[in-house]
Enzyme design. Structure first.
Site, PDB file in Angstrom:
ATOM      1  N   TYR A  72       0.839  -1.204   0.000  1.00  0.00           N
ATOM      2  CA  TYR A  72       0.000   0.000   0.000  1.00  0.00           C
ATOM      3  C   TYR A  72       0.873   1.252   0.000  1.00  0.00           C
ATOM      4  CZ  TYR A  72      -3.841   3.152   1.048  1.00  0.00           C
ATOM      5  OH  TYR A  72      -4.773   4.153   0.981  1.00  0.00           O
ATOM      6  N   PHE A 124      -7.401  19.733 -24.490  1.00  0.00           N
ATOM      7  CA  PHE A 124      -8.160  18.508 -24.737  1.00  0.00           C
ATOM      8  C   PHE A 124      -9.478  18.580 -23.963  1.00  0.00           C
ATOM      9  CE2 PHE A 124      -9.270  14.022 -23.951  1.00  0.00           C
ATOM     10  CZ  PHE A 124      -9.497  13.678 -25.269  1.00  0.00           C
ATOM     11  N   ASP A 125     -10.479  17.782 -24.370  1.00  0.00           N
ATOM     12  CA  ASP A 125     -11.826  17.943 -23.783  1.00  0.00           C
ATOM     13  C   ASP A 125     -11.866  17.718 -22.277  1.00  0.00           C
ATOM     14  OD1 ASP A 125     -11.381  15.281 -24.351  1.00  0.00           O
ATOM     15  OD2 ASP A 125     -13.439  14.825 -24.894  1.00  0.00           O
ATOM     16  N   ASP A 214       0.635  19.190 -21.001  1.00  0.00           N
ATOM     17  CA  ASP A 214      -0.249  18.032 -21.080  1.00  0.00           C
ATOM     18  C   ASP A 214       0.469  17.078 -22.029  1.00  0.00           C
ATOM     19  OD1 ASP A 214      -2.064  16.123 -21.811  1.00  0.00           O
ATOM     20  OD2 ASP A 214      -3.723  17.506 -22.141  1.00  0.00           O
ATOM     21  N   ALA A 216       0.382  13.693 -22.940  1.00  0.00           N
ATOM     22  CA  ALA A 216      -0.095  12.384 -23.394  1.00  0.00           C
ATOM     23  C   ALA A 216       0.734  11.797 -24.546  1.00  0.00           C
ATOM     24  CB  ALA A 216      -1.560  12.489 -23.798  1.00  0.00           C
ATOM     25  N   LYS A 257      -1.339   6.605 -23.597  1.00  0.00           N
ATOM     26  CA  LYS A 257      -0.869   6.856 -24.966  1.00  0.00           C
ATOM     27  C   LYS A 257       0.629   6.542 -25.014  1.00  0.00           C
ATOM     28  CE  LYS A 257      -4.720   9.549 -24.644  1.00  0.00           C
ATOM     29  NZ  LYS A 257      -5.461   9.748 -23.397  1.00  0.00           N
ATOM     30  N   HIS A 449     -20.257  14.450 -25.748  1.00  0.00           N
ATOM     31  CA  HIS A 449     -20.072  13.494 -26.848  1.00  0.00           C
ATOM     32  C   HIS A 449     -20.047  12.045 -26.383  1.00  0.00           C
ATOM     33  CE1 HIS A 449     -16.095  14.334 -25.284  1.00  0.00           C
ATOM     34  NE2 HIS A 449     -15.610  13.282 -25.891  1.00  0.00           N
TER      35      HIS A 449
HETATM   36  N1  F0G Z   1      -4.792  15.078 -22.590  1.00  0.00           N
HETATM   37  C1  F0G Z   1      -4.809  14.692 -23.870  1.00  0.00           C
HETATM   38  C2  F0G Z   1      -4.045  15.463 -24.893  1.00  0.00           C
HETATM   39  C3  F0G Z   1      -5.558  13.571 -24.237  1.00  0.00           C
HETATM   40  O1  F0G Z   1      -5.570  13.202 -25.519  1.00  0.00           O
HETATM   41  C4  F0G Z   1      -6.254  12.857 -23.227  1.00  0.00           C
HETATM   42  C5  F0G Z   1      -7.051  11.692 -23.570  1.00  0.00           C
HETATM   43  C6  F0G Z   1      -6.178  13.292 -21.910  1.00  0.00           C
HETATM   44  C7  F0G Z   1      -5.439  14.418 -21.619  1.00  0.00           C
HETATM   45  C8  F0G Z   1      -6.905  12.589 -20.799  1.00  0.00           C
HETATM   46  O2  F0G Z   1      -6.293  11.400 -20.495  1.00  0.00           O
HETATM   47  O3  F0G Z   1      -7.953   9.618 -21.064  1.00  0.00           O
HETATM   48  O4  F0G Z   1      -5.991   9.148 -19.602  1.00  0.00           O
HETATM   49  O5  F0G Z   1      -7.851  10.523 -18.766  1.00  0.00           O
HETATM   50  N2  F0G Z   1      -7.357  11.401 -24.727  1.00  0.00           N
HETATM   51  C9  F0G Z   1      -8.056  10.236 -25.174  1.00  0.00           C
HETATM   52  C10 F0G Z   1      -8.314  10.372 -26.653  1.00  0.00           C
HETATM   53  C11 F0G Z   1      -9.249   9.854 -24.391  1.00  0.00           C
HETATM   54  O6  F0G Z   1      -9.074   9.555 -27.178  1.00  0.00           O
HETATM   55  O7  F0G Z   1      -7.726  11.254 -27.294  1.00  0.00           O
HETATM   56  P1  F0G Z   1      -7.075  10.101 -19.965  1.00  0.00           P
END
Ligand code: F0G
Length: 459
Positions: A72, A124-125, A214, A216, A257, A449
């Site tokens: 843990y 990102f969304d 960010d 990813a 990713k 979406h």
């Molecule tokens: N930032 C970027 C640039 C992303 O593309 C994503 C996720 C996230 C943050 C959030 O990360 O999914 O691990 O919580 N993108 C996915 C996509 C979902 O389909 O582009 P997460």
């Protein structure tokens, strides 16, 4: 004769794919309310919904999972992960989280309050969601070139330094940090140049602000710097990554990713105060500081994945497959965000379905048509994903309306790419017959979406 390029790996385990008939797909579309997120994966032949968590792990990653320490507190897996992140990025403080949005939630809980403004390049969304749900504002400072899908520009993900400076000059007291997304997913998986990262850091410093990446797809970004930016051709991916992070104060990471794992994320920073502030939110939201929502074995697989993906062989194989698909679309004259980015093709739906009005969501309509054609699932990155304006509640039609076809890492072969291209060509050839799109029958306020219910618009 020069030997052709080929994958830097061979396949050890396979998973069967299932085909379906057009009639079946028609029924499944109806049952899914024309939202492809509602489809069962068994009903999808080639899945291009996302490159997130859909990749194949290597034998080294699976082997590392056996070394997972499930304690843990104080797990040795955490320290292996932390040491890898520190070695790659220079960031000393690491907080694991269950995925990228968990990292955003934890860090933004500390940094973002109502009325704040967070400038960046096409947030990102989930990032935008975490800002707007705190009654703060995400301001997009991406270069204008990104809006013209047919314009060739090596770094369409770049921040416009003049736009950023204007936001900073006018609102300095409301800005907790600047965020740069590498690569810029929303603009088409487009990279940000090292020169631009350097410029953003300099502007932010002038106003005493910190910069968060960010991250990813940070390795894909590094590959484009190596192959497109003067002065980097002879540097290793790891050297480029290290330099990128000298222009950041912190990172949020979706490890699903470029971490080459199916689940995971983290925050990393060089600043103790960011770490101390974020820590307070990690424990209630994610878990104790040395696991943050992850199994010990997940952290070990991630440590290996980060190391493996920052080697040229692996990342080059990945990007070249995306480029292979793009070359097919070029052959067929199908318009997409040019030049092709790192993880996906973003088809310019507005230019394909010219008879479908924007109020009927052309990119979503194209996604539905491609599924209907061949069981290939893409994802709308367009007017539905853009949500409504938080103040006026109007649909936001100001951005691009794209159909994103993501390529999972180390999963499909180039034969699958040929199928995707052919299916898209078939839809493209009958584009002028498609006159109507879809209407929204049910939606949520934020990130609609994922769950939106749609219905076809009849004549
Ligand atoms: N930032 C970027 C640039 C992303 O593309 C994503 C996720 C996230 C943050 C959030 O990360 O999914 O691990 O919580 N993108 C996915 C996509 C979902 O389909 O582009 P997460």
């Amino acid at each position: 004769m020069e030997l052709p390029f080929a994958e830097s790996w061979k396949i050890k385990m396979v998973e069967p794919l299932r085909k379906s008939t057009r009639e079946e797909r028609e029924q499944w579309l109806k049952e899914a309310h024309y939202n492809l997120f509602n489809l069962k994966s068994d009903h999808v032949y080639i899945d291009c919904l996302t490159d997130s968590g859909t990749g194949a792990m290597s034998d080294r990653q699976w082997a590392a999972m056996m070394m997972g320490d499930e304690s843990y507190a104080g797990s040795s897996s955490f320290f292996r992960l932390k040491d890898t992140i520190t070695r790659l990025t220079g960031f000393e403080y690491v907080i694991p989280t269950h995925q990228g949005r968990g990292a955003e939630n934890v860090l933004f809980s500390h940094l973002v309050k109502a009325g704040d403004i967070v400038p960046g390049n096409s947030h990102f969304d989930t990032t935008k969601g975490h800002i707007e749900s705190r009654k703060a504002f995400a301001i997009d400072c991406t270069i204008d070139e990104a809006k013209d899908t047919q314009l060739e520009h090596p770094f369409k993900g770049n921040v416009d330094p003049a736009k950023l400076e204007k936001v900073l000059a006018e609102n300095a007291d409301k800005i907790p940090f600047v965020i740069v997304t590498v690569t810029n997913n929303t603009a088409g998986g487009q990279p940000v140049s090292m020169e631009n990262l350097r410029a953003v850091k300099a502007i932010a410093e002038k106003y005493n602000k910190r910069v968060v990446f960010d991250s990813a797809r940070f390795v894909e970004n590094a590959y484009f710097i190596k192959t497109r930016e003067a002065g980097y051709a002879d540097k290793t991916i790891k050297e480029i990554v290290k330099e990128m992070y000298t222009y950041a104060d912190a990172m949020t990471m979706s490890a699903k990713k470029d971490g080459l794992v199916n689940m995971g994320g983290f925050i990393a920073t060089r600043h103790e105060d960011f770490y101390e502030g974020a820590k307070r939110f990690c424990i209630p939201f994610e878990g104790f500081l040395t696991y943050g929502g992850l199994n010990g074995r997940d952290m070990d697989a991630l440590a290996v994945g980060l190391d493996e993906n920052t080697e040229l062989d692996n990342i080059e194989t990945r990007i070249k497959q995306v480029h292979y698909l793009a070359a097919k679309l070029d052959e067929y004259g199908i318009p997409y965000q040019r030049p092709v980015g790192g993880h996906a093709i973003f088809v310019d739906a507005d230019r394909v379905l010219t008879n479908v009005p924007k109020e009927e969501f052309p990119a979503q309509t194209l996604a539905i048509e491609l599924y209907r054609e061949a069981g290939i699932r893409g994802c709308e990155i367009g007017y539905i994903l853009a949500d409504r304006d938080p103040v006026t509640r109007e649909n936001r039609f100001g951005g691009l309306d794209l159909l994103r076809l993501c390529i999972a890492r180390r999963v499909y072969t180039n034969n699958h790419m040929d199928v995707i291209a052919a299916a898209l060509k078939n839809v493209y050839d009958r584009r002028n017959e498609i006159k109507h799109g879809v209407k929204i029958v049910w939606e949520t306020e934020l990130m609609r979406h994922f769950t939106v219910k749609l219905a076809p618009v009849e004549e």
